[in-house]
Design a protein around this motif. Structure first.
Motif, mmCIF file in Angstrom:
data_model
loop_
_atom_site.group_PDB
_atom_site.id
_atom_site.type_symbol
_atom_site.label_atom_id
_atom_site.label_comp_id
_atom_site.label_asym_id
_atom_site.label_seq_id
_atom_site.Cartn_x
_atom_site.Cartn_y
_atom_site.Cartn_z
ATOM 1 N N ILE A 71 88.504 18.994 -20.072
ATOM 2 C CA ILE A 71 87.975 19.694 -21.240
ATOM 3 C C ILE A 71 87.362 18.664 -22.181
ATOM 4 N N SER A 72 86.117 18.896 -22.599
ATOM 5 C CA SER A 72 85.450 17.962 -23.511
ATOM 6 C C SER A 72 85.261 18.610 -24.870
ATOM 7 N N GLY A 73 85.275 17.790 -25.911
ATOM 8 C CA GLY A 73 85.040 18.322 -27.253
ATOM 9 C C GLY A 73 86.123 19.293 -27.674
ATOM 10 N N ASN A 74 85.707 20.357 -28.365
ATOM 11 C CA ASN A 74 86.655 21.326 -28.894
ATOM 12 C C ASN A 74 86.490 22.672 -28.208
ATOM 13 N N VAL A 75 87.476 23.520 -28.386
ATOM 14 C CA VAL A 75 87.475 24.888 -27.855
ATOM 15 C C VAL A 75 87.276 25.851 -29.020
ATOM 16 N N VAL A 76 86.491 26.926 -28.810
ATOM 17 C CA VAL A 76 86.278 27.914 -29.868
ATOM 18 C C VAL A 76 86.555 29.314 -29.337
ATOM 19 N N VAL A 77 86.737 30.246 -30.288
ATOM 20 C CA VAL A 77 87.014 31.648 -29.976
ATOM 21 C C VAL A 77 86.084 32.501 -30.823
ATOM 22 N N ASP A 78 85.493 33.545 -30.219
ATOM 23 C CA ASP A 78 84.593 34.401 -30.996
ATOM 24 C C ASP A 78 85.339 35.611 -31.553
ATOM 25 N N SER A 79 84.609 36.509 -32.210
ATOM 26 C CA SER A 79 85.219 37.660 -32.869
ATOM 27 C C SER A 79 85.818 38.661 -31.889
ATOM 28 N N ARG A 80 85.414 38.592 -30.614
ATOM 29 C CA ARG A 80 85.965 39.489 -29.593
ATOM 30 C C ARG A 80 87.200 38.888 -28.924
ATOM 31 N N GLY A 81 87.569 37.687 -29.321
ATOM 32 C CA GLY A 81 88.704 37.016 -28.702
ATOM 33 C C GLY A 81 88.343 36.291 -27.429
ATOM 34 N N ARG A 82 87.039 36.165 -27.122
ATOM 35 C CA ARG A 82 86.617 35.417 -25.946
ATOM 36 C C ARG A 82 86.710 33.918 -26.223
ATOM 37 N N VAL A 83 87.120 33.174 -25.214
ATOM 38 C CA VAL A 83 87.423 31.750 -25.367
ATOM 39 C C VAL A 83 86.357 30.930 -24.648
ATOM 40 N N TYR A 84 85.856 29.874 -25.325
ATOM 41 C CA TYR A 84 84.783 29.028 -24.809
ATOM 42 C C TYR A 84 85.326 27.615 -24.597
ATOM 43 N N ILE A 85 85.306 27.166 -23.328
ATOM 44 C CA ILE A 85 85.933 25.900 -22.957
ATOM 45 C C ILE A 85 84.882 24.984 -22.329
ATOM 46 N N PRO A 86 84.521 23.871 -22.995
ATOM 47 C CA PRO A 86 83.533 22.943 -22.425
ATOM 48 C C PRO A 86 84.142 22.100 -21.300
ATOM 49 N N ASP A 87 83.351 21.874 -20.252
ATOM 50 C CA ASP A 87 83.787 21.075 -19.111
ATOM 51 C C ASP A 87 83.009 19.756 -19.112
ATOM 52 N N PHE A 88 83.730 18.646 -19.158
ATOM 53 C CA PHE A 88 83.097 17.326 -19.229
ATOM 54 C C PHE A 88 82.327 17.001 -17.957
ATOM 55 N N GLN A 89 82.924 17.258 -16.792
ATOM 56 C CA GLN A 89 82.270 16.916 -15.525
ATOM 57 C C GLN A 89 81.107 17.855 -15.192
ATOM 58 N N ALA A 90 81.333 19.153 -15.325
ATOM 59 C CA ALA A 90 80.315 20.124 -14.928
ATOM 60 C C ALA A 90 79.200 20.272 -15.960
ATOM 61 N N LYS A 91 79.419 19.734 -17.166
ATOM 62 C CA LYS A 91 78.413 19.830 -18.230
ATOM 63 C C LYS A 91 78.030 21.292 -18.486
ATOM 64 N N THR A 92 79.055 22.119 -18.598
ATOM 65 C CA THR A 92 78.848 23.538 -18.871
ATOM 66 C C THR A 92 79.997 24.048 -19.726
ATOM 67 N N ILE A 93 79.861 25.263 -20.241
ATOM 68 C CA ILE A 93 80.898 25.872 -21.073
ATOM 69 C C ILE A 93 81.365 27.136 -20.380
ATOM 70 N N TYR A 94 82.639 27.188 -20.031
ATOM 71 C CA TYR A 94 83.188 28.355 -19.347
ATOM 72 C C TYR A 94 83.679 29.366 -20.391
ATOM 73 N N VAL A 95 83.394 30.640 -20.115
ATOM 74 C CA VAL A 95 83.733 31.717 -21.049
ATOM 75 C C VAL A 95 84.778 32.616 -20.410
ATOM 76 N N TYR A 96 85.855 32.866 -21.154
ATOM 77 C CA TYR A 96 86.937 33.725 -20.688
ATOM 78 C C TYR A 96 87.069 34.934 -21.613
ATOM 79 N N ASN A 97 87.367 36.079 -21.017
ATOM 80 C CA ASN A 97 87.697 37.259 -21.818
ATOM 81 C C ASN A 97 89.036 37.049 -22.509
ATOM 82 N N ALA A 98 89.317 37.885 -23.492
ATOM 83 C CA ALA A 98 90.562 37.741 -24.252
ATOM 84 C C ALA A 98 91.795 37.860 -23.359
#
Length: 401
Positions: free
Chosen positions: A67-94
């Motif tokens: 996990i790179s940087g910080n993790v954030v959560v939106d108003s729907r409770g979805r979670v955004y997790i940055p990946d250092f190796q893949a250079k992408t941000i994975y999105v999870y439902n609440a």
């Protein structure tokens, strides 16, 4: 007349607190305007219980890297997790199920080389790239890229910052290292140099805050605020390696809540608030819970310290005490969460403070290895390491008070 009487009463309260046996209020605190000074050993007004609910982990669709940087959560409770190796941000439902990914590795629009910091504002995700010195914006309804903005600074700019000349003379390379999205959509952009080349340019570094308009794609102001750089560096002279963010070194910490920037220097439990224009508003202070520091406790902060870390810390001149605090986080209810050191090197005591006046609302002990990332909508999200796989996961807890 009434106003003068109120000011007189407030002054008496401040002086009364400062004169109590064993309580020393620094002159820098007493000299501040509109400062609330709290008494020592204050008791919280509430109790807190944290119940584990959901773990956001690898699924059949995705296997995450670091996990790179910080993790954030939106108003729907979805979670955004940055990946250092893949250079992408994975999105999870609440509920913990995998939803989608945002961005990919590359140098083009909406692509990342190094994800440094991410923020959610309304229905958009803003991603700061350190190497590219740009912010990429994505629509959170469609997960599609909207546009990019270059934030780099050069002498050729129409309005170059006042710090540009002296930082270049010190062979520093100030880049955007953090940002917040203001209520009007403009960015508060933090500049600094997180790298260390020659050790003679460590002293005197700063965090410089500029104001950027993403609609006009230009800076509106460069001297909004300036803060002391972390200075958390430790050098192993034998191998000439430099360690960053050393836990017992003093540093600047920031949080952003309800159109206000909150700053603390970890030497004291003193927190100052500025509005979005950089104007000082108020401050609050709690007497420090001084915790003695020794070499073994300093080494215990590292899960598996190498010989260079052990040697550097043993050769370092340690301060007598731990810093007054380590981390500050702001939630969406205008509260400040502060991690305070304890006698146990594996435990933090977290204080929840009213961000308006610093009133102690509650406090609880929490393992240092369970790093608190986000507090939002009555939920607390931590970064934890799975004991079996060794991989980092995001875990959500329900807050009961």
């Amino acid at each position: 007349m009434a106003k003068k009487w109120i000011e007189y009463v407030v002054l008496l309260l401040i002086l009364g607190c400062a004169s109590k046996p064993g309580v020393e209020v620094p002159e820098t605190v007493k000299s501040l305007e509109n400062v609330t000074i709290h008494t020592p050993n204050a008791e919280p007004s509430r109790q807190i219980v944290l119940d584990e609910e959901v773990t956001y982990e690898d699924t059949e669709e995705v296997t995450r890297g670091i996990i790179s940087g910080n993790v954030v959560v939106d108003s729907r409770g979805r979670v955004y997790i940055p990946d250092f190796q893949a250079k992408t941000i994975y999105v999870y439902n609440a509920d913990g199920s995998y939803l989608d990914s945002i961005g990919r590795e590359g140098k083009g629009p909406g692509e990342f080389q190094m994800i440094w910091r991410i923020r959610v504002a309304d229905d958009t995700l803003h991603v700061l790239g350190y190497a590219s010195q740009k912010i990429s914006v994505f629509d959170l309804q469609t997960m599609k890229h909207i546009h990019d903005m270059k934030l780099s600074i050069s002498e050729e700019m129409h309005q170059s910052p006042p710090w540009l000349d002296w930082t270049r003379k010190k062979k520093l390379s100030y880049k955007p290292i953090d940002f917040y999205v203001r209520s009007d959509g403009n960015y508060l952009v933090f500049f600094g140099d997180e790298g260390v080349g020659p050790m003679n340019n460590v002293e005197g570094r700063t965090y410089e805050v500029s104001l950027y308009d993403p609609t006009k794609k230009k800076y509106l102001k460069h001297d909004l605020l300036s803060f002391v750089w972390t200075g958390q560096t430790l050098t192993d002279q034998e191998e000439m390696t430099v360690m960053f963010r050393v836990p017992y070194k003093r540093s600047s910490r920031f949080a952003y809540s309800r159109q206000e920037l909150i700053h603390g220097w970890t030497e004291d439990l003193l927190f100052k608030t500025c509005n979005e224009e950089g104007e000082y508003q108020r401050a609050f202070y709690h007497p420090n819970p001084e915790i003695p520091l020794n070499v073994e406790d300093a080494l215990a902060q590292y899960q598996d310290p190498g010989k260079n870390i052990i040697r550097a810390i043993r050769n370092d001149t340690l301060p007598e005490t731990w810093p007054a605090f380590n981390t500050i986080k702001a939630d969406d209810e205008h509260r400040l969460w502060v991690s305070v050191f304890t006698d146990d090197p594996k435990i933090y005591k977290w204080w929840m403070l009213d961000a308006e006046n610093g009133e102690l609302l509650t406090r609880f002990e929490w393992p240092r290895e369970k790093r608190i990332e986000v507090i939002k909508s009555g939920k607390l999200y931590t970064r934890e390491r799975d004991k079996e796989t060794g991989l980092e996961e995001i875990v959500r807890y329900d807050i009961k008070m």
